[in-house]
Design an enzyme around this catalytic site. Structure first.
Site, PDB file in Angstrom:
ATOM      1  N   HIS A 266       0.844  -1.201   0.000  1.00 13.03           N
ATOM      2  CA  HIS A 266       0.000   0.000   0.000  1.00 13.03           C
ATOM      3  C   HIS A 266       0.887   1.261   0.000  1.00 13.03           C
ATOM      4  CE1 HIS A 266      -3.621   2.393   1.328  1.00 13.03           C
ATOM      5  NE2 HIS A 266      -2.676   3.150   1.861  1.00 13.03           N
ATOM      6  N   GLU A 267       1.818   1.320   0.911  1.00 13.09           N
ATOM      7  CA  GLU A 267       2.685   2.504   1.001  1.00 13.09           C
ATOM      8  C   GLU A 267       3.565   2.622  -0.245  1.00 13.09           C
ATOM      9  OE1 GLU A 267       1.894   4.656   3.187  1.00 13.09           O
ATOM     10  OE2 GLU A 267       0.655   3.298   4.382  1.00 13.09           O
ATOM     11  N   HIS A 270       1.747   4.704  -2.688  1.00 11.12           N
ATOM     12  CA  HIS A 270       1.867   6.139  -2.396  1.00 11.12           C
ATOM     13  C   HIS A 270       3.242   6.649  -2.844  1.00 11.12           C
ATOM     14  CE1 HIS A 270      -1.791   6.935  -0.167  1.00 11.12           C
ATOM     15  NE2 HIS A 270      -1.563   5.984   0.722  1.00 11.12           N
ATOM     16  N   GLU A 296      -4.576   7.951  -2.601  1.00  9.26           N
ATOM     17  CA  GLU A 296      -5.096   6.675  -2.106  1.00  9.26           C
ATOM     18  C   GLU A 296      -5.440   5.732  -3.267  1.00  9.26           C
ATOM     19  OE1 GLU A 296      -4.722   6.224   1.016  1.00  9.26           O
ATOM     20  OE2 GLU A 296      -5.873   4.397   1.450  1.00  9.26           O
TER      21      GLU A 296
HETATM   22 MG    MG Z   1      -2.970   5.379   2.383  1.00  9.11          MG
END
Ligand code: MG
Length: 498
Positions: A266-267, A270, A296
């Site tokens: 997830h990171e 980003h 996101e």
């Molecule tokens: Mg996030």
């Protein structure tokens, strides 16, 4: 060179000091979450707020404001120049509209509220937090009055996190999403195409092995280690210090390894966004991701569309087994099911792809009512419980499972939650678009080759930084606006046509 126009070059030159203060603030923030000795917190907060004040003063320096004003009246600006002016004008407007005394009061109140929220959560006693939440709602309503809005006071706060977002947009988004999502959810609950719990959730791992697995995953996905880092923090986050210095963190809870792996992925999403911004934009106002929702969408894309896909899980399985030997007793298909359990959890951060958005709908509805004054902090826990039961069919047994679970409101972040849903919905639209343009993309994922996917994201989204406002960026990249139905059909396809 990012612009040939004298006035834009002048703006960028002036802006460089503000940017540099931002770099120091970000580095100090990253350090505070990772390596800072705990007792340094007081000194760090003095330094941090002094830098913030200085930066605020430079932004509102009359010469600088005039320069931006003058540039905004020019007619022959190209997209990048317009973007630079738009981003600065927005910051200047916000800074001008909110009086410094109000900012100081918000900061004082949230510092206290955060402490009392922690205490209230630990003791499962809502009354400890309630007066501070009441004060925060009052202050945020005032913030919204200062900023101004056309229809609903929450509009002004939504716009702080997602430029141009209004309650009309969010109401529309959830009105389209809820019925379809509910249908998928009910069907999954009655037909059980995937398990609601998996034994691997309770299996313990060694942090050292998990770290190596996370590093392996990042390397395979294409994490540029000479421009980025991975560290540990209590709550995983990504911070962009510059286009060539982006840092992510993860955590090792010691069990349920997918939590650490998927949060790292997830990171990564980003981080890739910040790393993919056009190098020409270095040290300019458009050098970062444009909004929380678009950000996101990138993290959810890698976490859900890639990380939870059958192709990825099964192909990455040999690596998982190499570092986590207990996986020998589980087939790749079984690990895929472990990555994709669905159950009505009461805790937002533990929610799966199917139930996650219900948690956001709930919070958004309550925020809207609190800000407009139709729901008091006294009634809040009761309404929370009723609403989550209506959506998921389960009710919290205590406050920590309900109204006290999130940190956001204690920090004054009201209007933030919808960006999580925007990102989640967009991530499915992005995958659909990629599939249209790269029909054999699943083969890439199966071979753990991500170059074409990264290139698509960079080309269509990342490289633009903040040049285009979020709605325009989405339209340019996808040829359409947010379409919640696409998320619903993604879920149907994945869970109900197995
Ligand atoms: Mg996030």
């Amino acid at each position: 060179m990012v612009s040939r126009k004298k006035i834009i070059r002048e703006i960028i030159r002036e802006y460089r000091t503000i940017w540099s203060l931002g770099v120091s603030g970000s580095l100090m923030g990253w350090d505070q979450e990772t390596y800072m000795p705990p007792k340094a917190v007081k000194e760090r907060s003095i330094a941090g707020s002094s830098i913030a004040v200085l930066s605020h003063q430079l932004l509102l320096k009359p010469d600088f404001v005039q320069l931006v004003e003058r540039a905004s009246r020019k007619r022959n600006l190209n997209d990048v120049e317009k973007g630079i002016v738009r981003v600065l004008k927005r910051s200047i407007d916000q800074a001008k509209k909110i009086p410094p005394e109000h900012i100081a009061e918000v900061s004082k109140t949230t510092t206290l509220a955060l402490e009392f929220w922690k205490k209230a959560k630990a003791q499962d006693n809502y009354d400890i937090f309630k007066p501070y939440l009441g004060k925060i709602v009052e202050l945020m309503r005032k913030t919204s009055e200062y900023l101004g809005y056309e229809i609903h006071p929450l509009d002004a706060l939504l716009d702080l996190y997602e430029e141009g977002l209004t309650t009309k947009d969010v109401d529309g988004m959830f009105a389209k999403l809820e019925p379809g999502l509910k249908k998928v959810y009910d069907k999954i609950m009655s037909e059980h195409p995937v398990p609601d719990k998996h034994p691997l959730e309770d299996v313990h791992y060694k942090a050292e092995s998990m770290k190596r697995l996370n590093e392996k995953a990042l390397t395979i996905l294409g994490y540029p280690w000479d421009r980025a880092r991975l560290d540990i923090s209590a709550h995983p986050f990504t911070i962009g210090i510059g286009i060539n210095d982006v840092r992510i963190t993860t955590r090792y809870e010691g069990f349920d390894f997918k939590r650490s792996l998927l949060s790292t992925i997830h990171e990564f999403g980003h981080a890739l966004y910040e790393l993919g911004v056009d190098q020409k934009f270095m040290a300019t106002p458009v050098a970062g991701g444009v909004s929380l929702g678009v950000h996101e969408s990138q993290s959810r894309f890698w976490e859900n569309q890639i990380g939870r896909s059958k192709e990825f899980v099964e192909s990455f399985y040999p690596y998982m087994k190499r570092y986590l030997v207990f996986l020998r007793d589980h087939s790749p298909e079984d690990v895929y099911l472990y990555f994709n359990t669905v159950r009505p959890s009461l805790i937002r951060t533990e929610a799966d792809e199917v139930t996650y958005n219900f948690h956001i709908m709930l919070r958004y509805k309550l925020e809207k009512m609190m800000i407009e004054g139709s729901l008091s902090v006294d009634e809040l826990p009761h309404v929370w419980n009723e609403e989550i039961e209506r959506l998921l069919g389960v009710a919290p047994k205590n406050y920590s499972e309900g109204v006290l679970q999130d940190i956001h409101w204690s920090m004054g972040s009201i209007g933030y939650f919808p960006t999580y849903s925007i990102g989640t919905l967009l991530s499915a639209q992005i995958m659909r678009k990629i599939r249209e343009e790269i029909p054999d993309v699943d083969e890439d994922i199966r071979k753990l080759k991500f170059r074409r996917i990264r290139k698509w994201l960079r080309e269509k989204i990342h490289r633009h930084g903040s040049v285009y406002p979020p709605k325009e960026l989405v339209r340019r990249a996808l040829g359409m606006d947010l379409e919640p139905e696409i998320y619903v059909s993604y879920l149907e396809q994945k869970y109900l046509s197995r």
